[in-house]
Design an enzyme around this catalytic site. Structure first.
Site, PDB file in Angstrom:
ATOM      1  N   PRO A  17      60.302  30.383  20.993  1.00  0.00           N
ATOM      2  CA  PRO A  17      61.538  29.798  21.527  1.00  0.00           C
ATOM      3  C   PRO A  17      62.717  29.939  20.560  1.00  0.00           C
ATOM      4  O   PRO A  17      63.863  29.812  20.951  1.00  0.00           O
ATOM      5  CB  PRO A  17      61.191  28.333  21.763  1.00  0.00           C
ATOM      6  CG  PRO A  17      59.896  28.081  21.109  1.00  0.00           C
ATOM      7  CD  PRO A  17      59.236  29.394  20.835  1.00  0.00           C
ATOM      8  N   GLU A  52      51.513  24.216  17.826  1.00  0.00           N
ATOM      9  CA  GLU A  52      52.872  23.978  17.313  1.00  0.00           C
ATOM     10  C   GLU A  52      53.560  25.291  16.937  1.00  0.00           C
ATOM     11  O   GLU A  52      54.676  25.305  16.434  1.00  0.00           O
ATOM     12  CB  GLU A  52      52.819  23.064  16.082  1.00  0.00           C
ATOM     13  CG  GLU A  52      52.647  21.601  16.412  1.00  0.00           C
ATOM     14  CD  GLU A  52      53.696  21.085  17.388  1.00  0.00           C
ATOM     15  OE1 GLU A  52      54.898  21.225  17.104  1.00  0.00           O
ATOM     16  OE2 GLU A  52      53.303  20.552  18.443  1.00  0.00           O
ATOM     17  N   ARG A  97      59.383  47.850  34.311  1.00  0.00           N
ATOM     18  CA  ARG A  97      60.322  48.338  35.336  1.00  0.00           C
ATOM     19  C   ARG A  97      61.202  49.465  34.823  1.00  0.00           C
ATOM     20  O   ARG A  97      61.796  50.196  35.603  1.00  0.00           O
ATOM     21  CB  ARG A  97      61.204  47.180  35.856  1.00  0.00           C
ATOM     22  CG  ARG A  97      60.450  46.165  36.682  1.00  0.00           C
ATOM     23  CD  ARG A  97      61.353  45.022  37.094  1.00  0.00           C
ATOM     24  NE  ARG A  97      62.440  45.444  37.961  1.00  0.00           N
ATOM     25  CZ  ARG A  97      62.332  45.686  39.255  1.00  0.00           C
ATOM     26  NH1 ARG A  97      61.171  45.548  39.844  1.00  0.00           N
ATOM     27  NH2 ARG A  97      63.383  46.074  39.972  1.00  0.00           N
ATOM     28  N   ASP A 112      69.830  46.608  40.240  1.00  0.00           N
ATOM     29  CA  ASP A 112      69.385  45.251  39.924  1.00  0.00           C
ATOM     30  C   ASP A 112      70.439  44.516  39.095  1.00  0.00           C
ATOM     31  O   ASP A 112      71.190  45.147  38.350  1.00  0.00           O
ATOM     32  CB  ASP A 112      68.112  45.302  39.062  1.00  0.00           C
ATOM     33  CG  ASP A 112      66.848  45.398  39.898  1.00  0.00           C
ATOM     34  OD1 ASP A 112      66.906  45.086  41.092  1.00  0.00           O
ATOM     35  OD2 ASP A 112      65.805  45.782  39.322  1.00  0.00           O
TER      36      ASP A 112
HETATM   37  N1  SAM Z   1      56.988  24.257  17.751  1.00  0.00           N
HETATM   38  C1  SAM Z   1      57.549  25.443  18.300  1.00  0.00           C
HETATM   39  C2  SAM Z   1      59.057  25.376  18.223  1.00  0.00           C
HETATM   40  O1  SAM Z   1      59.605  24.286  18.236  1.00  0.00           O
HETATM   41  O2  SAM Z   1      59.701  26.447  18.195  1.00  0.00           O
HETATM   42  C3  SAM Z   1      57.122  25.593  19.740  1.00  0.00           C
HETATM   43  C4  SAM Z   1      55.720  26.032  19.899  1.00  0.00           C
HETATM   44  S1  SAM Z   1      55.267  26.316  21.584  1.00  0.00           S
HETATM   45  C5  SAM Z   1      54.606  24.786  22.065  1.00  0.00           C
HETATM   46  C6  SAM Z   1      53.870  27.352  21.421  1.00  0.00           C
HETATM   47  C7  SAM Z   1      54.129  28.831  21.611  1.00  0.00           C
HETATM   48  O3  SAM Z   1      54.616  29.079  22.914  1.00  0.00           O
HETATM   49  C8  SAM Z   1      55.156  29.466  20.706  1.00  0.00           C
HETATM   50  O4  SAM Z   1      54.600  29.785  19.443  1.00  0.00           O
HETATM   51  C9  SAM Z   1      55.564  30.682  21.478  1.00  0.00           C
HETATM   52  O5  SAM Z   1      54.667  31.765  21.267  1.00  0.00           O
HETATM   53  C10 SAM Z   1      55.442  30.233  22.925  1.00  0.00           C
HETATM   54  N2  SAM Z   1      56.724  29.873  23.546  1.00  0.00           N
HETATM   55  C11 SAM Z   1      57.086  28.650  23.980  1.00  0.00           C
HETATM   56  N3  SAM Z   1      58.312  28.659  24.518  1.00  0.00           N
HETATM   57  C12 SAM Z   1      58.747  29.933  24.458  1.00  0.00           C
HETATM   58  C13 SAM Z   1      59.949  30.577  24.826  1.00  0.00           C
HETATM   59  N4  SAM Z   1      60.970  29.917  25.394  1.00  0.00           N
HETATM   60  N5  SAM Z   1      60.063  31.913  24.616  1.00  0.00           N
HETATM   61  C14 SAM Z   1      59.059  32.596  24.035  1.00  0.00           C
HETATM   62  N6  SAM Z   1      57.896  32.027  23.638  1.00  0.00           N
HETATM   63  C15 SAM Z   1      57.733  30.726  23.845  1.00  0.00           C
END
Ligand code: SAM
Length: 256
Positions: free
Chosen positions: A88, A115, A153, A168
Site C-alpha cells: 500500500p 503486517e 491486456r 479503453d
Molecule cells: N502494515 C502494512 C502497511 O501499513 O503498509 C500493510 C500490510 S497489509 C495488511 C499486508 C499485505 O497486503 C502488504 O504487505 C501488501 O503486500 C498487500 N497489500 C495490502 N494493501 C495493498 C494495496 N493497496 N496495494 C498493494 N498491496 C497491498
C-alpha cells in the site's frame, strides 16, 4: 512474457488465472504465469515464514530468508530485473506503469501478508513497490492479480481486438467514451444517432469528443496533465472548446 508470483496462498492466485481472457492467453502460451509458495523456502521444522516485529507491536512480519531464497531460486527462469513488491505504500499503479511493465520479458511479483514484509526485502530484493490504491487489503494476492490482468491486456493477442485496448479508459490518458448495444431504444432512451449512421469519421469524432467530455467532467486532472505535456492535438483543443460552449462551462452537468 513470464510472470512469477510468490505468495503464501497459491490457492488464492491460481484459480483466478484460469478464467476468461487470462486463462485463454495462458493456454495459448501468450503469457506464462508461475506461482511459487514462499513457505516451500522456509528451512526450519515448522516452515516458519513470519516472526514478531522487533521493537514490539501488533501482528507478524514476513521474514527475509524465505523471500530472498524464493526469489533467488527463480534465477534460471527469470532475469529478476523487475521484482515488484505489492504494497500500500508503493507507487500507485497507473496505465502508464502497466504499459512500461508490459515491455519487459519477465517480472517477479511478491505478495505480502500479515503486517507486511521485513524492510530489507523492500530495500534489497524488490526493485520497486506498487500499490493498487489508497486502502489496505489483507494480502498482496488480489493486488498481484490486478497487476497481472492489467499487464496481460497489453500483451499482443491477449485481447482479440487491439482497437478495444486503445479505446479503453486511460490507454491514452483519457476516460473511455460511452458504449451502447442493441436495442436502439430502451425504455425511451435512444442511442445517439451518430452511432447508427454508419459514418465512420463522424463516429470516431463523436467518440473522441465524448471521451474528452467524460474526462473533463470526471477527471479534469488527467486532461490538465495531457495539456501540460502538450499532448492535446489541434482536434482535441477544438473539441474541448465545443464541449465548453455546449455545457456552458458547467462541467458537473452529466450527459443525459
Ligand atoms: N502494515 C502494512 C502497511 O501499513 O503498509 C500493510 C500490510 S497489509 C495488511 C499486508 C499485505 O497486503 C502488504 O504487505 C501488501 O503486500 C498487500 N497489500 C495490502 N494493501 C495493498 C494495496 N493497496 N496495494 C498493494 N498491496 C497491498
Amino acid at each position: 512474457m513470464r510472470i512469477d508470483v510468490l505468495t503464501l496462498f497459491p490457492e488464492l492466485v491460481t484459480p483466478a488465472l484460469n478464467a476468461s481472457l487470462l486463462g485463454k492467453a495462458l493456454a495459448e502460451g501468450l503469457l506464462e504465469v508461475a506461482v511459487t509458495n514462499i513457505r516451500d523456502f522456509a528451512t526450519d521444522r515448522h516452515r516458519t515464514v513470519d516472526d514478531e516485529p522487533y521493537g514490539g507491536g501488533a501482528g507478524m512480519v514476513m521474514k527475509c530468508e524465505p523471500l530472498f531464497a524464493a526469489v533467488e531460486s527463480l534465477r534460471p527462469v527469470n532475469s529478476l530485473e523487475r521484482v515488484i513488491l505489492m504494497s500500500p505504500r508503493g507507487m500507485p499503479l497507473t496505465q502508464d506503469k502497466v504499459k512500461e511493465l508490459a515491455s519487459y520479458p519477465d517480472m517477479v511479483i511478491l505478495c505480502g501478508r500479515y503486517e507486511g514484509v521485513d524492510e530489507r526485502v523492500a530495500a534489497a530484493l524488490a526493485t520497486e513497490e506498487i500499490s493498487i490504491g489508497d486502502y489496505v487489503l489483507s494480502g498482496g494476492e488480489l493486488p498481484a492479480l490486478v497487476l497481472i490482468e492489467a499487464v496481460s491486456r497489453m500483451v499482443p493477442g491477449v485481447v482479440g481486438n487491439w482497437e478495444s485496448v486503445e479505446t479503453d479508459s486511460f490507454y491514452d490518458g483519457l476516460l473511455g467514451p460511452p458504449q451502447y448495444t442493441r436495442p436502439a431504444v430502451f425504455r425511451g432512451m435512444a442511442v445517439p444517432e451518430v452511432l447508427l449512421s454508419g459514418n465512420h469519421a463522424a463516429i470516431r469524432r463523436w467518440r473522441r469528443k465524448e471521451a474528452l467530455r467524460m474526462t473533463l467532467r470526471r477527471r479534469p486532472d488527467l486532461l490538465a496533465a495531457r495539456s501540460e505535456r502538450d499532448e492535446l492535438s489541434k482536434e482535441d483543443k477544438q473539441l474541448i472548446s465545443e464541449i465548453l460552449r455546449e455545457d456552458g462551462g458547467d462541467l458537473n452537468k452529466e450527459n443525459r
